[in-house]
Design an enzyme around this catalytic site. Structure first.
Site, short mmCIF file in Angstrom:
data_model
loop_
_atom_site.label_atom_id
_atom_site.label_comp_id
_atom_site.label_asym_id
_atom_site.label_seq_id
_atom_site.Cartn_x
_atom_site.Cartn_y
_atom_site.Cartn_z
N THR A 1 -1.32 -0.87 -4.45
CA THR A 1 -2.15 0.30 -4.70
C THR A 1 -1.55 1.51 -4.00
OG1 THR A 1 -3.55 0.16 -2.72
CG2 THR A 1 -4.20 -1.18 -4.60
N GLU B 1 0.85 -1.19 0.00
CA GLU B 1 0.00 0.00 0.00
C GLU B 1 0.88 1.24 0.00
OE1 GLU B 1 -4.13 -1.21 2.22
OE2 GLU B 1 -2.56 -0.35 3.47
N CYS B 2 0.66 2.12 -0.97
CA CYS B 2 1.34 3.41 -1.06
C CYS B 2 2.86 3.24 -0.98
CB CYS B 2 0.82 4.37 -0.01
SG CYS B 2 1.18 6.11 -0.39
N GLY B 3 3.49 3.54 0.16
CA GLY B 3 4.93 3.37 0.27
C GLY B 3 5.37 1.95 0.02
#
Length: 441
Positions: A432, A327-329
């Site tokens: 994502t 997720e993200c990072g």
């Protein structure tokens, strides 16, 4: 029984909510009062500070992403405590234009739903009696939200405080206290908000200091006496589907953003969490059946991640036969490369072809709904997930198949689709830019 509660809010971000919240939590804990903290909205930094101050895990409550039953189930974590304190986000009534699961994401939704009176923190700098007009407007905006009173912040002098109190008396609003200007009490900030609790080497000293500051200037007994609530008994916590039964979870300063309600839900479902540190060049536990890379600040540690060969090779071996999700990072760390703010490219794990850059910062912020094209650990293809995105990265290349159709809170498509890549040994890499909060019912 669920104890009475209060919601700490303000007209806008930066007014001093966190200072008051942490001061109250620390001071009450020192008095032997058990306080259950909550955070309104999709924030993954404040809850860690709440936990450090109160000694209890803090949970997010979000009306756009969560239905009423899920919110009430989370509030059930307060059973057995003496008081609930929930910290709002942004301004009290700030939310999105289109309502979601049970509201538009405003802190006022949580106050109304739970019957928690609001303590409004007002930045009093640059005004006197006029501050009362702001408080009066907030007290009348929503009939289903009760204003308990206000705490004044950044008060310049005794005379300044007296003038403001005159205005408050005229409109019948209680003043619980007045915090003088004190720059050194404010928390250091970063582009995503506060620096993480785990990065504050002197956090215990800061918490003692802010507790003394708030105790000296706020009538804490009067504030506690104003607490109320409508929920007497909470329903069982809503089910959270774990991504696996043995979850290798990246956990360090580069990968720290996991919503507490998800971790609690995974454990309640019988899952075992196996933490490891990419920054310490640790590989995911080979006995795990899934690996989860949460968000955080990989851009601040990109050089260390680039030379973490054991982590990278271990992750590459893991994904050949089992799922890895980021997720993200975590998603960026799964990519081929990351360009830092100075323009230097750093090699990442290479599970996906994603290339990202912080060379030209661009804010990506808001609620997200994902209609999955392919499954992620714990959720099959076609599942609908609600979450939130907040980062400054730019996508340079995203060559893998899109993971989902992603829309914002207005049901408008956003270009950050996420990625999915299947491996011949049966493994799959998915990622994502948004942080999942809940699956839609």
């Amino acid at each position: 029984m669920i104890p009475r509660g209060l919601l700490i809010s303000a007209p806008a971000s930066g007014s001093g909510k966190t200072t008051l919240m942490l001061g109250l939590l620390s001071a009450l804990r020192a008095q032997g009062i058990a306080v259950q903290p909550f955070k309104s909205g999709p924030d993954y930094i404040d809850p860690a500070f709440h936990t450090a101050a109160s000694g209890r895990a803090s949970f997010n409550l979000d009306s756009w992403s969560m239905d009423r039953a899920r919110i009430e189930g989370l509030v059930g974590n307060a059973e057995g405590t003496d008081l609930i304190l929930s910290e709002g986000s942004m301004g009290l009534f700030d939310g999105v234009a289109v309502s979601g699961a049970s509201g538009n994401g405003a802190s006022a939704d949580i106050a109304a739903h739970m019957g928690w009176p609001v303590v409004l923190v007002l930045d009093a700098s640059g005004a006197a009696q006029s501050v009362a007009a702001t408080a009066l407007g907030f007290s009348q905006m929503r009939p289903d939200v009760t204003l308990a009173g206000v705490v004044l912040n950044r008060v310049a002098s005794v005379r300044h405080e007296t003038l403001i109190r005159v205005g408050m008396d005229q409109v019948g609003i209680t003043v619980f206290g007045a915090l003088p200007r004190r720059k050194e009490i404010e928390m250091p900030e970063r582009h995503l908000g506060l620096v993480q609790a785990g990065e504050q080497e002197n956090l215990p000293t800061i918490l003692l200091d802010v507790a003394a500051f708030v105790t000296a200037h706020v009538d804490i007994p009067a504030l506690i006496a104003a607490a109320a609530g409508t929920l007497q008994d909470a329903p069982p916590p809503a089910r959270v589907i774990p991504p696996g039964q043995r979850i290798a979870l990246a956990q360090d300063d580069a990968f720290a953003f996991v919503y507490p309600h998800l971790l609690a839900g995974w454990r309640a479902a019988g899952a075992t969490i196996l933490p490891f540190s990419p920054l310490a060049d640790e590989a995911p536990d080979d006995t795990a059946d899934v690996c989860w890379l949460p968000g955080g600040y990989p851009e601040l540690h990109a050089g260390r991640l680039a030379v973490a060969n054991r982590f990278r090779s271990g992750l590459q071996a893991f994904v050949r036969t089992r799922p890895v999700h980021g997720e993200c990072g975590g998603y960026m760390a799964m990519g081929a490369g990351l360009v830092d703010k100075d323009g230097t490219r750093h090699q990442m794990a290479g599970l996906l072809g994603l290339e990202t850059s912080f060379g030209q910062r661009k804010m990506h912020l808001g609620y997200r709904q994902a209609d999955l094209h392919a499954g992620i650990p714990g959720h099959p293809a076609s599942a609908k997930l609600r979450g939130h995105e907040f980062h400054y990265a730019t996508i340079l290349s995203e060559p893998d198949a899109p993971l989902a159709k992603i829309t914002d809170s207005n049901d408008v498509l956003v270009p950050e689709t996420g990625s999915v890549k299947h491996y011949d040994g049966g493994g799959v890499a998915t990622g994502t830019f948004f942080h999942m909060i809940a699956e839609t019912s």
